[in-house]
Design a protein around this motif. Structure first.
Motif, PDB file in Angstrom:
ATOM      1  N   PRO A 179      10.784  16.650  -8.639  1.00 21.91           N
ATOM      2  CA  PRO A 179      10.185  17.448  -9.718  1.00 21.91           C
ATOM      3  C   PRO A 179       9.025  16.721 -10.382  1.00 21.91           C
ATOM      4  N   TYR A 180       7.985  17.480 -10.694  1.00 28.42           N
ATOM      5  CA  TYR A 180       6.797  16.918 -11.335  1.00 28.42           C
ATOM      6  C   TYR A 180       6.603  17.509 -12.728  1.00 28.42           C
ATOM      7  N   ARG A 181       6.286  18.807 -12.810  1.00 29.26           N
ATOM      8  CA  ARG A 181       6.146  19.442 -14.120  1.00 29.26           C
ATOM      9  C   ARG A 181       6.264  20.956 -13.986  1.00 29.26           C
ATOM     10  N   GLU A 182       6.672  21.603 -15.079  1.00 24.55           N
ATOM     11  CA  GLU A 182       6.818  23.066 -15.156  1.00 24.55           C
ATOM     12  C   GLU A 182       7.692  23.618 -14.033  1.00 24.55           C
ATOM     13  N   GLY A 183       8.728  22.866 -13.677  1.00 20.84           N
ATOM     14  CA  GLY A 183       9.656  23.312 -12.646  1.00 20.84           C
ATOM     15  C   GLY A 183       9.126  23.220 -11.231  1.00 20.84           C
ATOM     16  N   LYS A 184       7.965  22.617 -11.062  1.00 21.47           N
ATOM     17  CA  LYS A 184       7.352  22.495  -9.740  1.00 21.47           C
ATOM     18  C   LYS A 184       7.380  21.041  -9.274  1.00 21.47           C
ATOM     19  N   THR A 185       7.232  20.854  -7.965  1.00 20.72           N
ATOM     20  CA  THR A 185       7.319  19.535  -7.351  1.00 20.72           C
ATOM     21  C   THR A 185       5.935  18.912  -7.191  1.00 20.72           C
ATOM     22  N   PHE A 186       5.925  17.652  -6.777  1.00 21.59           N
ATOM     23  CA  PHE A 186       4.660  16.992  -6.460  1.00 21.59           C
ATOM     24  C   PHE A 186       3.900  17.779  -5.391  1.00 21.59           C
ATOM     25  N   GLU A 187       4.615  18.272  -4.372  1.00 21.57           N
ATOM     26  CA  GLU A 187       3.960  19.025  -3.304  1.00 21.57           C
ATOM     27  C   GLU A 187       3.397  20.349  -3.816  1.00 21.57           C
ATOM     28  N   ASP A 188       4.081  20.976  -4.779  1.00 22.17           N
ATOM     29  CA  ASP A 188       3.582  22.234  -5.338  1.00 22.17           C
ATOM     30  C   ASP A 188       2.221  22.048  -5.999  1.00 22.17           C
ATOM     31  N   TYR A 189       1.951  20.843  -6.462  1.00 23.85           N
ATOM     32  CA  TYR A 189       0.666  20.562  -7.118  1.00 23.85           C
ATOM     33  C   TYR A 189      -0.352  19.955  -6.153  1.00 23.85           C
ATOM     34  N   LEU A 190       0.077  19.033  -5.283  1.00 27.91           N
ATOM     35  CA  LEU A 190      -0.888  18.309  -4.455  1.00 27.91           C
ATOM     36  C   LEU A 190      -1.029  18.867  -3.048  1.00 27.91           C
TER      37      LEU A 190
ATOM     38  N   ALA B 111      -5.218  12.509  -9.174  1.00 24.04           N
ATOM     39  CA  ALA B 111      -5.431  11.241  -9.875  1.00 24.04           C
ATOM     40  C   ALA B 111      -4.198  10.849 -10.695  1.00 24.04           C
ATOM     41  N   ILE B 112      -3.626  11.824 -11.404  1.00 22.79           N
ATOM     42  CA  ILE B 112      -2.449  11.542 -12.238  1.00 22.79           C
ATOM     43  C   ILE B 112      -1.264  11.096 -11.381  1.00 22.79           C
ATOM     44  N   VAL B 113      -0.991  11.852 -10.325  1.00 21.38           N
ATOM     45  CA  VAL B 113       0.167  11.558  -9.481  1.00 21.38           C
ATOM     46  C   VAL B 113      -0.027  10.257  -8.708  1.00 21.38           C
TER      47      VAL B 113
ATOM     48  N   MET C 178       0.818  -1.208   0.000  1.00 24.37           N
ATOM     49  CA  MET C 178       0.000   0.000   0.000  1.00 24.37           C
ATOM     50  C   MET C 178       0.855   1.264   0.000  1.00 24.37           C
ATOM     51  N   LEU C 179       0.557   2.158  -0.922  1.00 25.02           N
ATOM     52  CA  LEU C 179       1.172   3.489  -0.933  1.00 25.02           C
ATOM     53  C   LEU C 179       0.210   4.447  -0.270  1.00 25.02           C
ATOM     54  N   PHE C 180       0.725   5.262   0.637  1.00 29.60           N
ATOM     55  CA  PHE C 180      -0.078   6.295   1.300  1.00 29.60           C
ATOM     56  C   PHE C 180       0.376   7.666   0.841  1.00 29.60           C
ATOM     57  N   LEU C 181      -0.575   8.519   0.465  1.00 27.85           N
ATOM     58  CA  LEU C 181      -0.296   9.915   0.139  1.00 27.85           C
ATOM     59  C   LEU C 181      -1.147  10.807   1.032  1.00 27.85           C
TER      60      LEU C 181
ATOM     61  N   GLU D  22      -1.585   7.542  -9.626  1.00 28.63           N
ATOM     62  CA  GLU D  22      -1.300   6.407 -10.500  1.00 28.63           C
ATOM     63  C   GLU D  22       0.181   6.355 -10.868  1.00 28.63           C
ATOM     64  N   LEU D  23       0.792   7.515 -11.082  1.00 28.08           N
ATOM     65  CA  LEU D  23       2.214   7.575 -11.404  1.00 28.08           C
ATOM     66  C   LEU D  23       3.052   6.970 -10.280  1.00 28.08           C
ATOM     67  N   LEU D  24       2.762   7.372  -9.048  1.00 29.30           N
ATOM     68  CA  LEU D  24       3.551   6.899  -7.915  1.00 29.30           C
ATOM     69  C   LEU D  24       3.188   5.468  -7.527  1.00 29.30           C
ATOM     70  N   ARG D  25       1.936   5.065  -7.749  1.00 29.04           N
ATOM     71  CA  ARG D  25       1.571   3.667  -7.505  1.00 29.04           C
ATOM     72  C   ARG D  25       2.376   2.749  -8.417  1.00 29.04           C
ATOM     73  N   THR D  26       2.490   3.147  -9.664  1.00 31.28           N
ATOM     74  CA  THR D  26       3.269   2.352 -10.621  1.00 31.28           C
ATOM     75  C   THR D  26       4.746   2.331 -10.240  1.00 31.28           C
ATOM     76  N   ALA D  27       5.269   3.486  -9.848  1.00 27.58           N
ATOM     77  CA  ALA D  27       6.695   3.587  -9.518  1.00 27.58           C
ATOM     78  C   ALA D  27       7.062   2.768  -8.284  1.00 27.58           C
ATOM     79  N   THR D  28       6.146   2.665  -7.330  1.00 28.58           N
ATOM     80  CA  THR D  28       6.436   1.932  -6.091  1.00 28.58           C
ATOM     81  C   THR D  28       5.905   0.499  -6.121  1.00 28.58           C
ATOM     82  N   VAL D  29       5.322   0.108  -7.240  1.00 33.38           N
ATOM     83  CA  VAL D  29       4.771  -1.242  -7.425  1.00 33.38           C
ATOM     84  C   VAL D  29       3.765  -1.568  -6.316  1.00 33.38           C
ATOM     85  N   ALA D  30       2.925  -0.586  -6.002  1.00 32.17           N
ATOM     86  CA  ALA D  30       1.925  -0.776  -4.951  1.00 32.17           C
ATOM     87  C   ALA D  30       0.642  -1.373  -5.528  1.00 32.17           C
TER      88      ALA D  30
END
Length: 221
Positions: free
Chosen positions: A142-153, A171-173, A114-117, A175-183
């Motif tokens: 970094p996530y996009r446009e020079g900003k971090t995941f925290e800057d967006y979420l 929703a985008i992040v 389980m990934l927790f955000l 799924e992105l992080l679920r895939t990256a952490t194999v959760a």
């Protein structure tokens, strides 16, 4: 402690509030936090607030990286002095320090990987797999446009984007992080999860009270 039941006080330190609950109690108590809060000031607020509660040990959910039970750096959204502070001496009881996202993740886990955000002032993250709970430091990548995941979420992203666009990036992040952490799935918690009208795929809604459950569970591990 033999066959006696260990009574735990859980102190969940956040950027806006410090939330408290002890074993056998049903109603949490809440104190104001903020960018000037130091550990000494936190203890001075908490001790009189829980003077009528009985507890043997303390769990502190800390809004920053923790290694081997010690804070690695001061929180981004609070005052200074947390790294070298002696919490056990201040409370007069054994204390275990855990990253706040990891504490809520531990309390939210019901099986699988389980990934927790944590969608709060910042962005907390942790991974639970079996009996292993690992705090992650994903917020400032970094996530996009020079900003971090925290800057967006985080709260800044919510205020800048508005609810609808913010939810889209959640929703985008997720799924992105679920895939990256194999959760297997993602739990979305934190104070701002209530702003989500629907859960993204592979996600379920967390409950802030799970942080207290995680604080209790920490002493069973």
């Amino acid at each position: 402690m033999g066959d006696t039941v260990m009574r735990v006080l859980v102190v969940d330190v956040g950027g806006s509030h410090v939330k408290l609950l002890a074993s056998g109690r049903r109603v949490p108590r809440k104190l104001d936090s903020g960018p000037a809060l130091t550990p000494r000031a936190m203890v001075r607020m908490v001790v009189p607030c829980v003077s009528d509660w009985r507890f043997d040990v303390v769990t502190i959910g800390y809004p920053g990286p923790v290694s081997r039970g010690r804070a690695l750096r001061d929180p981004r959204h609070l005052g200074r002095g947390w790294v070298r502070f002696d919490f056990a001496r201040a409370f007069g009881r054994p204390v275990r320090l855990i990253n706040d996202a990891a504490m809520q993740a531990l309390g939210s886990h019901v099986g699988g990987r389980m990934l927790f955000l944590g969608l709060g002032t910042g962005l907390g993250s942790a991974l639970v797999d079996g009996r292993a709970c690992t705090a992650l430091e994903l917020a400032h990548l970094p996530y996009r446009e020079g900003k971090t995941f925290e800057d967006y979420l985080g709260i800044r992203g919510l205020k800048r984007l508005g609810d609808q666009k913010w939810a889209k990036h959640v929703a985008i992040v997720s799924e992105l992080l679920r895939t990256a952490t194999v959760a297997d799935h993602v739990v979305l918690g934190g104070g701002n999860v209530k702003r989500l009208k629907r859960m993204p795929p592979h996600c379920r809604r967390g409950n802030n009270r799970n942080a207290f459950r995680g604080g209790y569970r920490l002493w069973d591990r």
